[in-house]
Design a protein around this motif. Structure first.
Motif, short mmCIF file in Angstrom:
data_model
loop_
_atom_site.label_atom_id
_atom_site.label_comp_id
_atom_site.label_asym_id
_atom_site.label_seq_id
_atom_site.Cartn_x
_atom_site.Cartn_y
_atom_site.Cartn_z
N ASN A 158 -2.49 -12.18 -13.42
CA ASN A 158 -1.73 -10.92 -13.51
C ASN A 158 -2.34 -9.86 -12.60
OD1 ASN A 158 -0.03 -12.06 -15.43
ND2 ASN A 158 -1.21 -11.29 -17.15
N MET A 159 -3.68 -9.89 -12.50
CA MET A 159 -4.34 -8.91 -11.63
C MET A 159 -3.97 -9.16 -10.17
SD MET A 159 -8.40 -8.00 -11.44
CE MET A 159 -8.40 -7.62 -13.19
N VAL A 160 -3.84 -10.45 -9.78
CA VAL A 160 -3.42 -10.76 -8.41
C VAL A 160 -2.05 -10.15 -8.13
CG1 VAL A 160 -2.72 -12.63 -6.88
CG2 VAL A 160 -4.81 -12.84 -8.21
N GLN A 161 -1.13 -10.31 -9.08
CA GLN A 161 0.20 -9.75 -8.90
C GLN A 161 0.14 -8.22 -8.83
OE1 GLN A 161 2.98 -10.93 -11.90
NE2 GLN A 161 4.65 -9.69 -11.09
N HIS A 162 -0.67 -7.62 -9.73
CA HIS A 162 -0.79 -6.16 -9.72
C HIS A 162 -1.42 -5.67 -8.41
CE1 HIS A 162 0.73 -6.04 -13.65
NE2 HIS A 162 -0.38 -6.29 -14.33
N ILE A 163 -2.42 -6.43 -7.92
CA ILE A 163 -3.06 -6.03 -6.66
C ILE A 163 -2.05 -6.08 -5.52
CG2 ILE A 163 -4.77 -6.76 -4.95
CD1 ILE A 163 -6.59 -7.57 -7.26
N GLN A 164 -1.23 -7.14 -5.51
CA GLN A 164 -0.22 -7.23 -4.46
C GLN A 164 0.78 -6.09 -4.56
OE1 GLN A 164 1.28 -11.18 -5.11
NE2 GLN A 164 -0.27 -12.14 -3.83
N GLU A 165 1.25 -5.82 -5.78
CA GLU A 165 2.21 -4.73 -5.95
C GLU A 165 1.58 -3.39 -5.61
OE1 GLU A 165 3.42 -5.11 -9.97
OE2 GLU A 165 4.66 -6.90 -9.64
N ASN A 166 0.35 -3.16 -6.10
CA ASN A 166 -0.32 -1.90 -5.81
C ASN A 166 -0.63 -1.76 -4.33
OD1 ASN A 166 -0.21 -1.27 -8.52
ND2 ASN A 166 -2.29 -1.93 -8.95
N GLY A 167 -0.96 -2.91 -3.69
CA GLY A 167 -1.22 -2.86 -2.25
C GLY A 167 0.00 -2.42 -1.46
N VAL A 168 1.15 -3.00 -1.81
CA VAL A 168 2.39 -2.61 -1.13
C VAL A 168 2.70 -1.14 -1.40
CG1 VAL A 168 4.88 -3.01 -1.05
CG2 VAL A 168 3.30 -4.95 -1.16
N GLU A 169 2.54 -0.74 -2.66
CA GLU A 169 2.82 0.66 -3.03
C GLU A 169 1.86 1.61 -2.33
OE1 GLU A 169 3.01 3.47 -7.07
OE2 GLU A 169 2.70 1.30 -7.20
N PHE A 170 0.57 1.24 -2.30
CA PHE A 170 -0.41 2.12 -1.66
C PHE A 170 -0.18 2.20 -0.16
CE2 PHE A 170 -4.57 3.19 0.08
CZ PHE A 170 -4.92 4.27 -0.72
N GLU A 171 0.18 1.05 0.45
CA GLU A 171 0.46 1.05 1.88
C GLU A 171 1.66 1.94 2.19
OE1 GLU A 171 1.62 -2.15 5.42
OE2 GLU A 171 0.87 -2.84 3.49
N ALA A 172 2.69 1.84 1.36
CA ALA A 172 3.86 2.70 1.57
C ALA A 172 3.49 4.17 1.40
CB ALA A 172 4.96 2.30 0.59
N CYS A 173 2.65 4.46 0.41
CA CYS A 173 2.21 5.84 0.20
C CYS A 173 1.40 6.34 1.39
CB CYS A 173 1.40 5.93 -1.09
SG CYS A 173 0.82 7.60 -1.49
N LEU A 174 0.51 5.48 1.92
CA LEU A 174 -0.29 5.87 3.08
C LEU A 174 0.60 6.14 4.29
CD1 LEU A 174 -3.03 6.23 4.49
CD2 LEU A 174 -3.05 3.76 4.90
N VAL A 175 1.56 5.24 4.52
CA VAL A 175 2.48 5.44 5.65
C VAL A 175 3.26 6.74 5.47
CG1 VAL A 175 4.53 4.52 6.79
CG2 VAL A 175 2.66 2.99 6.16
N ALA A 176 3.71 7.00 4.24
CA ALA A 176 4.47 8.23 3.98
C ALA A 176 3.60 9.47 4.23
CB ALA A 176 5.00 8.22 2.55
N GLN A 177 2.33 9.42 3.79
CA GLN A 177 1.45 10.56 4.00
C GLN A 177 1.17 10.79 5.49
OE1 GLN A 177 -1.73 9.26 1.30
NE2 GLN A 177 -1.35 11.08 0.06
N CYS A 178 0.91 9.69 6.22
CA CYS A 178 0.68 9.82 7.66
C CYS A 178 1.95 10.31 8.37
CB CYS A 178 0.20 8.50 8.23
SG CYS A 178 -1.45 8.00 7.69
#
Length: 729
Positions: free
Chosen positions: A305-325
């Protein structure tokens, strides 16, 4: 069963054990494989004291065994015997099971089971032979009996036999009348194999059958095929049966072993008693191992479950980083446009000033040139009287024109340089320093409701961090109001997760909440918990909570996204035609509580629902559809009570614009009552209510209601007295 199969394979040949023997180190090996990995040693290097067999080594003294080991256990993977010149150093190999195997000095063909000699007819073992365990790599000099000196592992042989039989053919259901289907389970108590259809029909999981243990067919077949006990014979006295157990040597012995005196002074016990004792010890040890295996499985599920959460959080964090930049880039582009506009304005201003000066000078130069040409033509005239008539005027005109070209007239009014310098240094430095913040503020703590309680005028609260939260917490801040709806105040700051507050007012309702903090700041508040202190002068066993006044609003944080709140979160509606749920921001667990809701708008005859709910109630269905809510839903003509999608107690009387719905929650009796326009609507709606509940409502876009809290208990109701009209819903 795949895990079991690995335990049943020889570490040398990688196949199922055939005639396994037990080495002194407790590892097993096929008899034929043991013969294939024997190594012959010189006579001078084989002390009689080191000759070993299955019965000659007491307690398996590995220190002594290591001293006579013929092979190095270094990480190089090579083994040699320094005094055996005729045998070249041979690198070790790996068996199919992945363990190191030291081959014999003379290459031998691989074992062929159909050519293997039968037990008792093995060729004689060369003198001074040595065998090395392929798993722990401990070496051992054989005695005159050779491999026959090692006991046979009949238990392992029986397990291998049962396992191979269970894998031979698919098991069929024993209750199918025609064309038996493949069995899916076996009941250990009934000793019957069932397919899915027959299990549901003949062995339902209820009543006495619910306690029966169902296992997979293969496992059931293994347990069913319990082989009869084989009588083992002594390795030293082949005609004698093993009947006793030597406690000191930890091995079964026969009667003749005791008579000869080899074990005569040792403590011995009955073989059957020790068999049962060791079985019990093994079963007890397996219980602990089973617990660890269960924990490991749960941990693996958590990791997956943590692997799935890491993947989901990674995509979400990457999108957030792109949005901030992208936001920074947009801000820079907007500033760039503003600065370019300033440059263009300066550019146009300079051009205008220079062009105006050019135009002015051009006109004056044309006038001056015309005057000069006219004066030259006048000078050419030969009429003195005529010249003198105009000469004074021309001289004055020439001086006036010359004065107009005075100081500054021939100086540019504007420089060609732009007096603008962009200071981008601090911004570039900030961009280079742009990085991730290493810490975040803590998440909102979770109140452990099962540990929160009040006694007399004291309140105990307990909380914890959300599961899997990795954010560092330096401490917590606990806040309580004044017990009369006043502002919150800090009552505890520290690292503990449980706190008891003494000296509160009797017969008062307190709101409590907690938040965490660290070096990055203070996190969000937990949910608000409402707790009631005891009535003055009554011991805890005699306390009865009377009506309490509690103030709360709707909670936007836990509401469905379609919910629309206004009026300081006291008025609610929805932007969806489907029912959506919103809860109050305070939870109740004790006392008597009453609140009302007035209908501000009611269009197209919808059926809103009012009541209470657990914190994990479904938010996208009508209140009462699941087992986490207790509600009354009402239309323009009648009402119903609903819990877990069960509708009961239809009562005439509906709502319209301006109607008032009252909710009375009495924990002293564990009941819930509804009122419509100050009159009780139907009987007692629900009984046996215990635990923590939130006020809740579900509605759609056709309804708007306003919440009213802090109300006294209705006059018709007396807390703590039985209601003769009450009924269980």
């Amino acid at each position: 069963m795949d895990e079991l199969e690995e335990e049943l394979k020889c570490p040398v040949c990688g196949s199922f054990y055939r005639e396994p023997i037990i080495l002194p180190c407790s590892h097993n090996i096929c008899l034929a494989c043991a013969r294939n990995i024997l190594v012959q040693t010189p006579d001078a290097e084989s002390p009689q004291s080191s000759r070993a067999s299955g019965s000659g080594v007491s307690d398996y003294d590995y220190l002594d065994l290591d001293k006579m080991s013929l092979y190095s256990e270094a990480d190089s993977g090579y083994g040699s015997y320094g005094g055996f010149v005729s045998a070249p150093t041979t690198p070790c190999q790996k068996s199919p099971n992945g363990v190191r195997v030291f081959p014999p000095t003379v290459p031998q063909p691989p074992p062929q089971h159909h050519l293997l000699p039968q037990p008792g007819s093995l060729p004689p073992i060369p003198r001074n032979s040595c065998i090395t365990c392929p798993q722990c790599h401990r070496s051992l000099i054989l005695d005159d009996r050779g491999l026959r000196g090692f006991p046979k592992n009949r238990v392992l042989e029986g397990v291998v036999d049962r396992y191979q039989q269970s894998k031979a053919a698919a098991l069929k259901c024993q209750l199918c009348e025609k064309s038996p289907r493949e069995a899916t389970v076996m009941c250990e108590q009934c000793d019957v194999f069932y397919c899915d259809q027959c299990r549901l029909r003949c062995h339902p999981p209820r009543g006495p059958l619910a306690k029966h243990r169902l296992v997979p067919p293969a496992q059931g077949r293994i347990s069913r095929r319990a082989s009869p006990r084989k009588i083992s014979t002594c390795t030293e006295h082949e005609l004698e049966n093993l009947s006793m157990y030597c406690v000191q040597c930890k091995m079964p012995v026969c009667y003749q072993c005791l008579e000869e005196g080899k074990h005569g002074t040792h403590e011995v016990k009955a073989l059957g008693a020790m068999w049962k004792l060791h079985k019990g010890q093994l079963s007890q040890a397996l219980n602990g191992l089973s617990d660890r295996a269960t924990e490991a499985k749960e941990f693996l599920v958590q990791l997956r479950n943590m692997v799935q959460h890491i993947q989901e959080n990674g995509v979400e964090f990457e999108a957030c980083l792109v949005a901030q930049c992208d936001a920074l880039i947009d801000a820079l582009n907007r500033r760039k446009a503003q600065l370019l506009a300033r440059v263009n304005n300066e550019h146009e201003h300079k051009l205008k000033v220079v062009r105006d000066q050019i135009s002015h000078c051009t006109v004056k130069l044309r006038q001056t040139t015309g005057l000069m040409e006219y004066c030259l033509e006048v000078i050419k005239e030969n009429d003195p009287s005529g010249f003198l008539q105009i000469s004074d005027a021309l001289i004055r005109r020439v001086h006036m024109t010359e004065s107009q070209w005075g100081k500054g007239t021939l100086t540019p009014r504007m420089t060609s340089d732009f007096d603008l310098t962009l200071d981008s240094g601090p911004l570039l430095q900030t961009i280079h320093q742009l990085d991730f913040v290493q810490m975040k503020v803590p998440a909102a703590p979770m109140l452990q409701l099962e540990e929160c309680c009040t006694q007399n005028n004291s309140a105990t609260l307990s909380w914890k961090q959300p599961p899997l939260s990795t954010i560092t917490v330096d401490g917590y801040i606990l806040e309580l109001d004044d017990g009369n709806g006043g502002p919150f105040r800090e009552v505890y700051v520290g690292t503990e997760t449980i706190c008891t507050v003494d000296g509160l007012h009797f017969n008062s309702t307190y709101k409590s909440r907690v938040k965490a903090y660290n070096a990055s700041g203070v996190g969000q508040y937990s949910k608000t918990l409402i707790m009631q202190t005891s009535e003055t002068g009554l011991p805890p066993c005699d306390i009865q909570s009377i009506g309490t006044v509690a103030w709360f609003t709707f909670d936007p944080a836990s509401a469905h996204p379609d919910i629309i709140l206004s009026n300081d979160n006291l008025t609610v509606t929805c932007n969806s035609y489907d029912d959506r749920v919103v809860m109050g921001n305070s939870a109740f667990s004790r006392g008597v509580h009453y609140w009302e809701m007035t209908v501000d708008r009611y269009d197209n005859h919808p059926d809103p629902a009012f009541g209470i709910a657990r914190g994990d109630v479904l938010k996208d269905v009508m209140l009462g559809k699941d087992d986490k809510a207790w509600a009354m839903y009402v239309d323009n003509n009648r009402s119903w009570f609903m819990h877990n999608n069960s509708h009961t107690n239809r009562t005439d009387g509906g709502i319209s614009k301006g109607s008032t719905i009252g909710v009375l929650l009495d924990f002293t009796r564990g009941i819930l009552i509804f009122l419509l326009n100050d009159e009780q609507q139907g009987p007692v709606a629900f009984e046996g209510l215990e635990g923590v509940y939130y006020p809740a409502i579900s509605l759609n876009r056709n309804v708007q209601v306003t919440l009213h809290t802090g109300l006294p208990i209705p006059d018709f109701y007396t807390p703590g007295e039985a209601d003769p009209t009450s009924s269980v819903c």
